[in-house]
Design an enzyme around this catalytic site. Structure first.
Site, mmCIF file in Angstrom:
data_model
loop_
_atom_site.group_PDB
_atom_site.id
_atom_site.type_symbol
_atom_site.label_atom_id
_atom_site.label_comp_id
_atom_site.label_asym_id
_atom_site.label_seq_id
_atom_site.Cartn_x
_atom_site.Cartn_y
_atom_site.Cartn_z
ATOM 1 N N HIS A 1 -1.512 1.326 14.372
ATOM 2 C CA HIS A 1 -0.853 2.022 13.598
ATOM 3 C C HIS A 1 0.292 3.408 13.286
ATOM 4 C CE1 HIS A 1 -4.179 -0.425 11.504
ATOM 5 N NE2 HIS A 1 -3.702 0.132 11.382
ATOM 6 N N LYS B 1 -8.080 4.303 -0.495
ATOM 7 C CA LYS B 1 -7.285 4.813 -1.349
ATOM 8 C C LYS B 1 -7.230 3.799 -2.716
ATOM 9 C CE LYS B 1 -3.062 2.285 -0.595
ATOM 10 N NZ LYS B 1 -2.828 1.465 -1.892
#
Length: 927
Positions: free
Chosen positions: A161, A589
């Site tokens: 990531h 999120k």
């Protein structure tokens, strides 16, 4: 100029114990030393004027941050406006390096504290000695502990990531500086040696100053693989075996097993994570496994070479076992010098077989073997020969020799095999769906798979699992996407054949939303022979539940899966163990920090109940990011905060981006972090309450708080008109995409929608502008509303929840940390980048109000007067950084204005990229 501590709060007023004050004094010495050297470097390299400008900006920034001083703000703006772009870039580089060097000094201080803690490890939380002591006090003997670890699996999984902004060249230089500081710490140097050491430090800092902070080209996936493998050299190849050996000795001394099973297994996504990354192909997966195996073989061959030099015992001076003598006789070594040295002969023969194995696997070997020998069929065969050496030494009363390099090597082979780390395959469920649809529609014309309902799909797929014939045909022209997916699965089957099933043990389904998503993967695995129609599976099929809705449905999905006879057979063939992955980033999120944490906790409780009912062992895989907004935070606390029964001796956790380098670049720090995972797993499995949920009143209160926080978060992020524009204009989201920090695109689709944005750039952007919004927004208004709804319970009840419930305490502790790193004063400058004044004032006004309310309610519940009151070490660290971090934010805002006004100077974008690097370094866990 030097990296002096902020004078906002003298250390002497913090009330720490004398040992901590001494450690802090040494930290200040290191900071002053590095700061003085960096200041001299700036003078020498950039001139006195730049040096003076840097210091002027720092002092003004301190005043602005401390008091939101409007005069200081105007002064700061005047200084920044008066600088040329070239001067600005120099300032940015200086402050970025301040952050990097401060990190080095702090890391060395943490190592000091770690060493001091190890002097009394049995009483230090987070150590295995403390966990074992607690277990013994609870009546669990050493034999049971040995059995527990023999069945345990603790697996840190490295991912690519893109949140590590530093180049490997920069990391290498910083490690060199850290090593020099460590040497000064450990050795009593003469005056001449101290002078030479300081010159080495100066040389390293000047080299660092002249090294590019930014990558000039984009990383490939294999670049990411190579970067990830460096941590095996730094830490894993030696510290994983060492940790096993220390624990083994401790338990054996208390009556445990003579040899402990290997429970720490490294995992990786780098080169296997295809979700949203089109650059992960079958060829890349093959290249990944070759690079991993090459690193393992290089280590083994080097260790064998060193072992041969060490085990020089002569046959007439040491008794050897018959099996060792036979092993030596099989050696192709013709040297007369080793004729009377059976251990060396045996090792040269083992080396020859390993060299032949490397050749068979198409791996290079730097050092030729003494002769030809048959290749090993498996790592187990290799270890069996090493075990022969071990038994012979022990039989000859030479156990002390066996406990040296040989013991570490035997353990390494057991932990890393020929593949080094287990590689996971990951892909989005939508891709699997399209692939299966194309295969089925071609094989069964008229089916129209995508038009089928869920129940019809389940019936078709379960029938297909029992069908021996493949779906695919050589005579059908499939889409590139389908061909790519099938090629990847075929490569996984080839890797199994070449390196063993443990090389790729998991296939993970991102955005898993239903039963058919899992069955589709089973059908694709059947196409390549990793699942057969008799109900045997050579790989774990792992659903990843990521959104709030998917987390809420996860238990029902798994309940239905286990009720399907054909899927249950696959699980039983894997030892009746089913892994489930929980996604922290996308759920955050989607629903905000509070609701994400709560829905993850609830999902675990419900999954535990489903798995117990079906008599299947649950292994949870936690997809945590580095920042609190992506599920990060202290690993020990996070594991202990799991519901009872959620760990059960098995846990996998992602280690992502900058967190990998901060945890594992230094061997001693790396070993400590691995030990924390092991200790917490032991405590959560054997010492935590067995019931999965706390008091009903706590659950009811948390459910209501979560609903209120969800409403507040969604109301801002997804339901406020113009919020998308506010986000894209007030953060560096556009500019982040210009950094060459990863191979994967920032968005799933080419839109500006928050739904399509990946969680990493979402969180990273809010960190850069110092709001950290994903790590707290909605909590303050939720608590305020809950208190209004429950005046009878009031704040006292929430304070009790904080004291008594580890989940709630950890949730608030992480929020405490992230709010301490935020700055509403700095964030106000980013808000000014929004062109629409009404939009700017409306949204930032809401954010500022929630920020103040969140801090107020958090402090009340935690019974603190200020943020991080109970974590003075982190408090000091953050406060000491602000004078160096804040100027980078101010400069970033000015450069963003220039960039968005289409300033053609290429140094403008470079300057922005440098500020992103420096701010990320200052915050440490920003992505």
């Amino acid at each position: 100029m030097s990296l002096t501590l902020s004078t906002e709060e003298p250390v002497s007023q913090r009330g720490d114990d004398p040992a901590h004050q001494e450690a802090d004094a040494r930290l200040r010495e290191d900071i002053r030393l590095l700061g003085r050297i960096l200041g001299d470097t700036v003078r020498d390299q950039e001139g006195e004027a730049v040096f003076a400008l840097v210091e002027n900006i720092r002092q003004t920034s301190v005043r602005f941050h401390r008091d939101e001083d409007k005069l200081a703000r105007r002064e700061l703006e005047a200084i920044l406006d008066g600088m040329s772009i070239a001067e600005t870039v120099r300032i940015v580089r200086a402050y970025s390096y301040f952050s990097h060097l401060a990190n080095i000094a702090e890391d060395q201080n943490n190592i000091r504290r770690m060493r001091a803690q190890r002097a009394n490890a049995a009483n230090a939380s987070g150590t295995l000695a403390h966990a074992v002591k607690r277990a013994r006090e609870a009546g669990i003997d050493a034999a049971l502990l040995s059995k527990f670890f023999g069945q345990a699996l603790i697996s840190p999984v490295l991912t690519a990531h893109p949140t590590e902004v530093r180049r490997k060249s920069t990391i290498d230089r910083e490690m060199e500086i850290a090593a020099l500081l460590d040497r000064r710490e450990r050795m009593q140097l003469t005056a001449e040696e101290i002078e030479a050491s300081e010159e080495q430090l100066r040389r390293a800092v000047v080299t660092l100053w002249q090294t590019n902070l930014l990558r000039r080209s984009k990383l490939t996936v294999l670049d990411e693989v190579a970067n990830g493998l460096s941590f095996y050299d730094y830490t894993f190849l030696r510290e994983v075996p060492r940790l096993h050996c220390v624990l083994e000795d401790s338990l054996r001394a208390q009556g445990g097993a003579a040899e402990l099973g290997s429970f720490l297994r490294m995992g990786s996504w780098i080169g296997g994570d295809r979700d949203g990354n089109p650059f992960v192909t079958a060829d890349v997966m093959r290249g990944t496994m070759m690079l991993q195996s090459r690193r393992a073989f290089s280590f083994y061959l080097d260790e064998l070479h060193a072992l041969g030099a060490e085990l020089s015992m002569a046959a007439h001076l040491a008794d050897v076992s018959d099996e060792l003598r036979a092993l030596a006789e099989r050696s192709p070594d013709p040297s007369p010098h080793r004729a009377g040295e059976p251990y060396r002969l045996a090792i040269s023969g083992v080396y020859a077989r390993m060299a032949a194995t490397a050749h068979a696997l198409e791996l290079p070997n730097r050092r030729a073997a003494v002769g030809d020998a048959p290749a090993y069929a498996s790592a187990q065969e290799f270890k069996a020969d090493l075990d022969v050496l071990d038994r012979s030494l022990i039989a000859d009363n030479s156990a002390v020799i066996a406990r040296g390099r040989l013991r570490q090597l035997r353990r390494a082979v057991d932990c890393f095999g020929f593949y080094l780390a287990s590689l996971d395959i990951r892909q989005n469920s939508a891709v699997h769906e399209r692939t299966v649809a194309e295969l089925i529609d071609a094989a069964m014309p008229g089916t129209s798979y995508l038009a089928l309902g869920e129940e019809a799909r389940i019936a078709l797929l379960t029938n297909e699992l029992k069908n021996a014939r493949p779906l695919g045909s050589l005579f059908v022209k499939y889409s590139d996407e389908t061909l790519g997916e099938l090629a990847l699965f075929r490569m996984a089957a080839q890797v199994h054949a070449k390196f063993g099933a443990a090389a790729i043990p998991q296939c993970i389904i991102s955005m898993c939303k239903g039963v058919s998503d899992m069955l589709e993967v089973a059908v694709l695995l059947k196409e390549v022979g990793l699942v057969d129609c008799s109900g045997r599976s050579g790989i774990n099929i792992v659903p990843l539940f990521e959104t709030i809705e998917d987390l809420q449905a996860s238990a029902a999905i798994m309940d239905r899966m286990f009720s399907l006879h054909d899927y249950r057979k696959l699980v039983d063939s894997r030892g009746a163990v089913q892994e489930v992955m929980l996604g922290y980033s996308d759920s955050n999120k989607d629903g905000g920090f509070v609701t994400s944490g709560w829905e993850l906790y609830k999902a675990e409780i419900e999954l535990i109940e489903v798995f117990e009912r079906h008599h299947i062992r649950l292994r949870l895989f936690h997809g945590r990011g580095g920042s609190v907004g992506r599920g990060g935070g202290p690993s020990h606390d996070a594991i202990l905060a799991q519901p009872g029964g959620a760990v059960d001796g098995q846990i996998r956790i992602t280690e992502q981006g900058e967190i990998i380098s901060s945890k594992y670049s230094n061997a001693e720090v790396g070993r400590n972090n691995l030990e924390i995972l092991a200790a917490a797993t032991l405590e959560a499995s054997l010492l935590a309450p067995k019931h999965s949920a706390p008091r009903r009143e706590y659950l009811e209160a948390m459910e209501e708080i979560s609903e209120l926080a969800f409403k507040a978060y969604r109301g801002l992020v997804y339901e406020t008109e113009g919020f998308v524009d506010y986000f894209w204009e007030s953060t560096v989201i556009n500019e982040i995409s210009t950094l060459n920090i990863g191979s994967r695109p920032a968005s799933r689709k080419k839109t500006r929608a928050i739904e399509d944005l990946r969680a990493i750039p979402w969180v990273f952007s809010w960190a850069q502008c110092r709001l950290m919004l994903p790590g707290w927004y909605g909590f303050g208004s939720a608590i305020d509303a809950w208190l209004a709804n429950h005046p009878d319970k009031g704040m006292a009840f929430l304070q009790e929840m904080h004291r008594e419930w580890p989940f709630f305490r950890t949730l608030l502790s992480n929020m405490d940390m992230v709010l301490a790193k935020s700055s509403i004063a700095i964030a106000s400058r980013y808000a000014e980048l929004v062109a629409d004044q009404k939009l700017r004032e409306t949204i930032f006004g809401r954010i500022r109000g929630e920020w103040h309310l969140c801090i107020e309610t958090l402090l009340d519940i935690m019974e603190q007067e200020r943020l991080l009151q109970n974590n003075p070490l982190l408090d000091r660290s953050i406060r000491n950084r602000f004078p160096y971090l804040d100027p980078l934010n101010h400069v970033q805002v000015e450069l963003l204005k220039e960039h968005r006004a289409n300033n053609p100077d290429e140094q403008v974008l470079r300057g922005i990229q440098l500020t992103i690097n420096g701010i990320s370094a200052g915050l440490r866990n920003s992505g």
